[in-house]
Write a protein that holds these residues in place. Structure first.
Motif, PDB file in Angstrom:
ATOM      1  N   UNK A 288     -67.743  -7.700 106.615  1.00 29.93           N
ATOM      2  CA  UNK A 288     -68.135  -8.244 107.911  1.00 29.93           C
ATOM      3  C   UNK A 288     -67.121  -9.270 108.410  1.00 29.93           C
ATOM      4  N   UNK A 289     -66.604 -10.078 107.480  1.00 38.09           N
ATOM      5  CA  UNK A 289     -65.617 -11.080 107.889  1.00 38.09           C
ATOM      6  C   UNK A 289     -64.346 -10.410 108.393  1.00 38.09           C
ATOM      7  N   UNK A 290     -63.876  -9.417 107.656  1.00 35.22           N
ATOM      8  CA  UNK A 290     -62.663  -8.707 108.078  1.00 35.22           C
ATOM      9  C   UNK A 290     -62.901  -8.001 109.414  1.00 35.22           C
ATOM     10  N   UNK A 291     -64.087  -7.450 109.594  1.00 30.67           N
ATOM     11  CA  UNK A 291     -64.403  -6.763 110.864  1.00 30.67           C
ATOM     12  C   UNK A 291     -64.314  -7.743 112.032  1.00 30.67           C
ATOM     13  N   UNK A 292     -64.794  -8.975 111.832  1.00 31.89           N
ATOM     14  CA  UNK A 292     -64.713  -9.964 112.921  1.00 31.89           C
ATOM     15  C   UNK A 292     -63.258 -10.326 113.216  1.00 31.89           C
ATOM     16  N   UNK A 293     -62.433 -10.466 112.161  1.00 34.45           N
ATOM     17  CA  UNK A 293     -61.017 -10.743 112.399  1.00 34.45           C
ATOM     18  C   UNK A 293     -60.390  -9.662 113.267  1.00 34.45           C
TER      19      UNK A 293
END
Length: 329
Positions: A288-293
């Motif tokens: 999820x964090x990478x997706x937001x980046x």
């Protein structure tokens, strides 16, 4: 021994070491911080007798005598030659560490204690660097309101009660009752480590998320740190980045998303939707964090693999588009 009594004993030792004359009890009472709080003469002399006995048990060579033949009042001093430590030499890096510790406690709550500690080191003959090396910075400040009361509770071995937010500024505060084991810094933040009585487990609490008063509870000395506890390892496991769980292959448009390029490993030039760019490989710790980046870069990036990550990015874009459409109505 309480911290107040230990402080008083240290001050008494420094006072008696700094004089060549024998000091009377009354003069010591007026000079050494801590004795002025005695409620009566009898209370002071009981306190002073206990302190003298404590110093002698610790091996401090306390002498008694008179300053002159006409002096009828017995006085006290410490024979420096019998008590002083041998010469202490600090390497430059060790002196820098001591100076850094002093600079760290630069808040009004702790500045006095830090200054006093440095004065006592210098009084003992230890050379302490006046300022840390120019290339060294602590990166930390002792400005957290919770720091001083938590350090005091840790030294006293008392449990504490406080409110703690979870999940950022909007998080709901919850009441915690914790047996504090220590306060450590990690990546520019302060953390309390201890046993959470409500959850019956070890927990780490970021100090910036503690709100309101910190109330000590229970008797002093009731909290014991278990043997073999590595506080920094506990904080690292709690607040550090999660382990790498996979990789992602991402296309990045030419001269765009420089941050992603630095984080990833370039695999070579590639075109996507008619635009020139490169393909990079990214480590994925939290999808999820990478997706937001990635979603924040819009059409300048495209997830080639894995499909789950590509779907998460498309969902974020769809959500943003829906919010924008709602706002435009």
């Amino acid at each position: 021994m309480s911290s107040a009594r230990a402080e008083r004993l240290v001050n008494l030792v420094l006072c008696l070491m700094s004089t060549r004359q024998f000091l009377s009890a009354e003069r010591i009472r007026a000079t050494v911080p801590g004795y002025a709080e005695a409620a009566s003469d009898e209370a002071f002399f009981r306190m002073f007798e206990r302190d003298k006995a404590e110093l002698r048990e610790l091996g401090v060579p306390l002498e008694t005598g008179h300053t002159s033949a006409f002096d009828t009042v017995e006085g006290y001093r410490i024979a420096r030659a019998d008590y002083e430590l041998g010469e202490i030499e600090l390497a430059p890096d060790e002196a820098t560490v001591v100076a850094l510790a002093g600079n760290l406690w630069d808040t009004p709550d702790l500045a006095g204690a830090a200054h006093g500690a440095l004065v006592k080191l210098r009084a003992a003959g230890v050379e302490v660097a006046e300022s840390p090396a120019a290339t060294v910075r602590t990166g930390l400040h002792a400005g957290e309101p919770a720091l001083a009361p938590l350090l005091a509770a840790t030294r006293a071995g008392r449990a504490v009660i406080f409110s703690h937010r979870r999940g950022g500024p909007a998080g709901e505060p919850t009441r915690r009752e914790v047996e504090p084991w220590g306060v450590v810094s990690f990546r520019g933040r302060w953390y309390l480590v201890g046993h959470d009585r409500g959850r019956d487990d070890v927990r780490c609490f970021r100090l910036s998320r503690i709100q309101g008063e910190i109330r000590p509870t229970g008797p002093e000395g009731a909290v014991r740190v278990p043997d073999g506890v590595d506080l920094r390892a506990l904080v690292r496991a709690s607040a550090g980045p999660p382990p790498v769980s996979g990789t992602a292959l991402v296309w990045v448009a030419r001269d765009r998303a420089a941050g992603l390029r630095r984080l990833g490993r370039e695999r070579g030039p590639a075109e996507h939707a008619g635009r020139a760019g490169v393909t990079i490989e990214l480590d994925v710790r939290d999808r999820d964090t990478v997706a937001r980046w990635l979603a924040g870069h819009g059409p300048d990036v495209a997830v080639l693999d894995p499909p789950e990550l590509a779907g998460a990015v498309r969902s974020l874009w769809a959500g943003a588009a829906a919010i924008a459409a709602e706002a435009a109505r």
